[in-house]
Design a protein around this motif. Sequence first.
Motif, PDB file in Angstrom:
ATOM      1  N   ASN A 115      69.058 -15.604 -11.295  1.00 26.08           N
ATOM      2  CA  ASN A 115      69.495 -14.661 -12.321  1.00 26.08           C
ATOM      3  C   ASN A 115      71.009 -14.803 -12.479  1.00 26.08           C
ATOM      4  OD1 ASN A 115      70.695 -12.102 -13.249  1.00 26.08           O
ATOM      5  ND2 ASN A 115      68.581 -11.374 -13.269  1.00 26.08           N
ATOM      6  N   ILE A 116      71.475 -14.985 -13.712  1.00 29.90           N
ATOM      7  CA  ILE A 116      72.908 -15.220 -13.926  1.00 29.90           C
ATOM      8  C   ILE A 116      73.767 -14.057 -13.419  1.00 29.90           C
ATOM      9  CG2 ILE A 116      72.657 -16.878 -15.799  1.00 29.90           C
ATOM     10  CD1 ILE A 116      73.275 -14.614 -17.783  1.00 29.90           C
ATOM     11  N   ASP A 117      73.239 -12.831 -13.457  1.00 29.95           N
ATOM     12  CA  ASP A 117      74.018 -11.682 -12.999  1.00 29.95           C
ATOM     13  C   ASP A 117      74.098 -11.611 -11.473  1.00 29.95           C
ATOM     14  OD1 ASP A 117      74.811 -10.513 -15.509  1.00 29.95           O
ATOM     15  OD2 ASP A 117      72.703 -10.014 -15.797  1.00 29.95           O
ATOM     16  N   GLU A 118      73.240 -12.349 -10.781  1.00 27.85           N
ATOM     17  CA  GLU A 118      73.311 -12.418  -9.326  1.00 27.85           C
ATOM     18  C   GLU A 118      74.094 -13.650  -8.859  1.00 27.85           C
ATOM     19  OE1 GLU A 118      69.281 -12.202  -7.932  1.00 27.85           O
ATOM     20  OE2 GLU A 118      68.982 -10.249  -8.866  1.00 27.85           O
ATOM     21  N   LEU A 119      74.175 -14.661  -9.710  1.00 30.03           N
ATOM     22  CA  LEU A 119      74.872 -15.897  -9.358  1.00 30.03           C
ATOM     23  C   LEU A 119      76.354 -15.884  -9.727  1.00 30.03           C
ATOM     24  CD1 LEU A 119      72.248 -18.542 -10.519  1.00 30.03           C
ATOM     25  CD2 LEU A 119      72.788 -17.875  -8.162  1.00 30.03           C
ATOM     26  N   PHE A 120      76.715 -15.062 -10.721  1.00 31.68           N
ATOM     27  CA  PHE A 120      78.083 -15.083 -11.243  1.00 31.68           C
ATOM     28  C   PHE A 120      78.654 -13.684 -11.374  1.00 31.68           C
ATOM     29  CE2 PHE A 120      75.894 -18.800 -12.924  1.00 31.68           C
ATOM     30  CZ  PHE A 120      76.762 -19.821 -12.563  1.00 31.68           C
ATOM     31  N   ASP A 121      79.975 -13.628 -11.252  1.00 27.38           N
ATOM     32  CA  ASP A 121      80.722 -12.422 -11.543  1.00 27.38           C
ATOM     33  C   ASP A 121      81.461 -12.682 -12.852  1.00 27.38           C
ATOM     34  OD1 ASP A 121      81.822  -9.828 -10.957  1.00 27.38           O
ATOM     35  OD2 ASP A 121      83.708 -10.841 -10.484  1.00 27.38           O
ATOM     36  N   PHE A 122      81.525 -11.688 -13.699  1.00 20.46           N
ATOM     37  CA  PHE A 122      82.152 -11.817 -15.015  1.00 20.46           C
ATOM     38  C   PHE A 122      83.324 -10.849 -15.096  1.00 20.46           C
ATOM     39  CE2 PHE A 122      77.626 -12.695 -15.255  1.00 20.46           C
ATOM     40  CZ  PHE A 122      77.621 -13.964 -15.803  1.00 20.46           C
ATOM     41  N   SER A 123      84.462 -11.347 -15.554  1.00 19.02           N
ATOM     42  CA  SER A 123      85.651 -10.488 -15.622  1.00 19.02           C
ATOM     43  C   SER A 123      86.572 -10.970 -16.733  1.00 19.02           C
ATOM     44  CB  SER A 123      86.384 -10.503 -14.279  1.00 19.02           C
ATOM     45  OG  SER A 123      86.805 -11.809 -13.968  1.00 19.02           O
ATOM     46  N   GLU A 124      87.725 -10.308 -16.821  1.00 19.79           N
ATOM     47  CA  GLU A 124      88.719 -10.713 -17.806  1.00 19.79           C
ATOM     48  C   GLU A 124      89.296 -12.065 -17.421  1.00 19.79           C
ATOM     49  OE1 GLU A 124      91.760  -7.904 -18.841  1.00 19.79           O
ATOM     50  OE2 GLU A 124      90.367  -6.230 -18.588  1.00 19.79           O
TER      51      GLU A 124
END
Length: 130
Positions: A115-124
């Motif tokens: 799941n992309i939300d478990e594999l990556f963190d998204f930020s500015e």
Amino acid sequence: MNSLLWEEAIRFHGHECPGLAIGIKACEAIISKMNIKPNKDEIICITENNTCPVDGIKYVFGCGYDKKNLFYKESGELAFNIFNTNNSDSLRVIYIGKNNTNSKDEYTKYILNGNIDELFDFSEVKYSLD
């Protein structure tokens, strides 16, 4: 994961590996989170690593150092700062997945099927294009 895209990316990169899987999966996350249309939106990437995942960015988005739409600024993280020049959107994507196996094949599958939300963190975005 699109298996045809994966097979083409392997040919582009030269071998199958977890690093390439991280790059391809990062592209999937970027497309999803930024609503990017490959081959229509113009992407600029500032990568914070210069390892196998970068080939995923190169293959999917057509970025390249020689094209002046891929830049490298070392931070020690598996992170990509993405800019969509068509609409000024930007996003920083950092790989946070964990290798819980001793097998490269199993780790690659974990990444490609994760799941992309478990594999990556998204930020500015951390960097400026200036």
